[in-house]
Scaffold this active site. Structure first.
Site, PDB file in Angstrom:
ATOM      1  N   LYS A 115       3.015 -41.220  30.201  1.00 21.90           N
ATOM      2  CA  LYS A 115       1.747 -41.113  30.908  1.00 21.90           C
ATOM      3  C   LYS A 115       1.660 -39.882  31.805  1.00 21.90           C
ATOM      4  CE  LYS A 115      -0.792 -44.127  30.295  1.00 21.90           C
ATOM      5  NZ  LYS A 115      -1.709 -44.606  29.240  1.00 21.90           N
TER       6      LYS A 115
HETATM    7  N1  PMP Z   1       4.564 -48.442  27.721  1.00 26.41           N
HETATM    8  C1  PMP Z   1       4.502 -48.293  29.058  1.00 26.41           C
HETATM    9  C2  PMP Z   1       5.723 -48.615  29.880  1.00 26.41           C
HETATM   10  C3  PMP Z   1       3.303 -47.876  29.669  1.00 26.41           C
HETATM   11  O1  PMP Z   1       3.255 -47.742  31.022  1.00 26.41           O
HETATM   12  C4  PMP Z   1       2.186 -47.610  28.868  1.00 26.41           C
HETATM   13  C5  PMP Z   1       0.890 -47.197  29.524  1.00 26.41           C
HETATM   14  N2  PMP Z   1       0.177 -48.289  30.047  1.00 26.41           N
HETATM   15  C6  PMP Z   1       2.281 -47.793  27.474  1.00 26.41           C
HETATM   16  C7  PMP Z   1       3.507 -48.193  26.942  1.00 26.41           C
HETATM   17  C8  PMP Z   1       1.111 -47.635  26.531  1.00 26.41           C
HETATM   18  O2  PMP Z   1       0.503 -46.387  26.559  1.00 26.41           O
HETATM   19  P1  PMP Z   1      -1.033 -46.252  26.287  1.00 26.41           P
HETATM   20  O3  PMP Z   1      -1.765 -46.613  27.549  1.00 26.41           O
HETATM   21  O4  PMP Z   1      -1.220 -44.806  25.933  1.00 26.41           O
HETATM   22  O5  PMP Z   1      -1.422 -47.160  25.176  1.00 26.41           O
END
Ligand code: PMP
Length: 364
Positions: free
Chosen positions: A74
């Site tokens: 992120k």
């Molecule tokens: N894994 C973790 C630990 C995250 O913090 C996130 C983001 N919420 C994700 C996976 C998934 O990413 P995305 O929001 O791009 O789907």
């Protein structure tokens, strides 16, 4: 090229000439302007030990997003959303950035905010780890915790609390990862491009979805390049409703894995890109995350385990010689007091500890 400092440091020690440690294995990059330049360009690492242990006939590569400057995938959207908003004249240093997040987007934004001179307020459900809270505080962010059980549209949810603060605080702005096109674009433009250059072909992508920015952005680029020859597999925790068909979502309930799954469909999640969904539960996710650490030395978080657990569930249907890419979103740092701790695993019923007798046998 011999490494000059090593020569100096090792003066007086008898060495073979040329000593192998005086040569660098990889090109060294020049000094960076700020830590924000250390986001992206993460390694892709083959999981040879897990391939062997599971007797897999295909190749598995892991995109190590935990190696970004702030410790997660992120970071990429944190800096991208801030810079796109700056270009549009929506924000400037001194403004207050408010974001509802499960933590990692908050860390990405707070990192950019610290370096660029913004204030930062993060609204975050209680469930998210203290490690994330403390990192956010250290980066200068203010934290507002919200009840985990609050539905996304209830006034106490992290999303609605952020909206309220935005109305109350002058010169504040919500970048809004749930609907901001810069979220999937960060992955379309960087994460996916890197993967395409790191491996000669991608047959299958396996990734979890929270906002869905990661899987939608990478998935869209891979689909453009490899057309129908690439399969995009989404991983969704039991308890969430992102998976399709809807019959896979047997219950809406809380779960302990952080960062993936929701009780609503975020606007940036493009489910038309995803060919197959796999549901995973907490137990198999934490076990798989520990395998990534123990067997491959990858210091990942729980949702990386969900990704591996999802792959292992469909492994028998994958033909030989395929190339699979897994996304490992964040790092063990976020979970030191949670699934990294044997005590926490035991208290939560995720670990069967050997009996004291077995311990004694080991001791001898
Ligand atoms: N894994 C973790 C630990 C995250 O913090 C996130 C983001 N919420 C994700 C996976 C998934 O990413 P995305 O929001 O791009 O789907």
């Amino acid at each position: 090229k011999p490494c000059q400092w090593a020569k100096v440091a090792l003066q007086g020690i008898e060495l073979e000439d040329p000593h192998p440690h005086m040569f660098l294995k990889e090109p060294i990059f020049p000094a960076k302007d700020s830590i924000l330049d250390c986001i992206g360009n993460t390694p892709l690492v083959r999981l040879r030990r897990i391939e062997q242990a599971e007797n897999l006939s295909f190749e598995v590569y892991a995109k190590c997003e935990f190696m970004n400057a702030g410790g997660s995938v992120k970071d990429r959207i944190g800096i991208r959303m801030v810079e796109d908003a700056e270009k549009k004249g929506l924000i400037k240093p001194g403004y207050t950035l408010i974001e509802p997040t499960s933590g990692n987007t908050g860390i990405g934004i707070a990192l950019a905010a610290a370096v660029k001179g913004y204030n930062c307020i993060i609204t975050m459900p209680e469930k998210m780890s203290e490690e994330k809270v403390n990192i956010l505080k250290a980066l200068g962010a203010e934290i507002v915790r919200t009840p985990t059980e609050a539905a996304y549209n209830s006034p106490e949810s992290h999303i609605q609390v952020a909206q309220r603060l935005n109305k109350e605080i002058p010169n504040s702005f919500i970048l809004d990862q749930y609907s901001n096109p810069s979220n999937p674009l960060a992955h379309y433009d960087s994460t996916a491009e890197e993967i395409i250059q790191q491996v000669d072909r991608v047959d299958i992508l396996v990734a979890g979805a929270g906002t869905g920015g990661t899987i939608s952005g990478i998935g869209r680029k891979l689909r453009e390049i490899y057309k129908k020859n690439v399969q995009i597999v989404g991983v969704d925790p039991v308890g969430s409703i992102l998976a399709q068909p809807d019959s896979l979502n047997t219950e809406i309930c809380s779960y302990k894995i952080e960062g993936i799954g929701y009780d609503f469909i975020p606007r940036v999640l493009d489910r038309s890109i995803i060919d197959t969904w796999v549901k995973t539960n907490d137990y198999e996710s934490f076990q798989a995350a520990r395998r990534l650490i123990r067997e491959e030395g990858l210091l990942v978080g729980g949702s990386s385990g969900s990704c591996l657990a999802g792959l292992l569930k469909i492994a028998k249907d994958i033909p030989p010689n395929k190339k699979v890419v897994l996304i490992l979103p964040d790092s063990s740092r976020n979970y030191m007091s949670k699934f990294i701790s044997d005590d926490w695993m035991e208290q939560n019923g995720f670990l069967e500890r050997p009996s004291p007798l077995e311990h004694e046998t080991w001791a001898y």
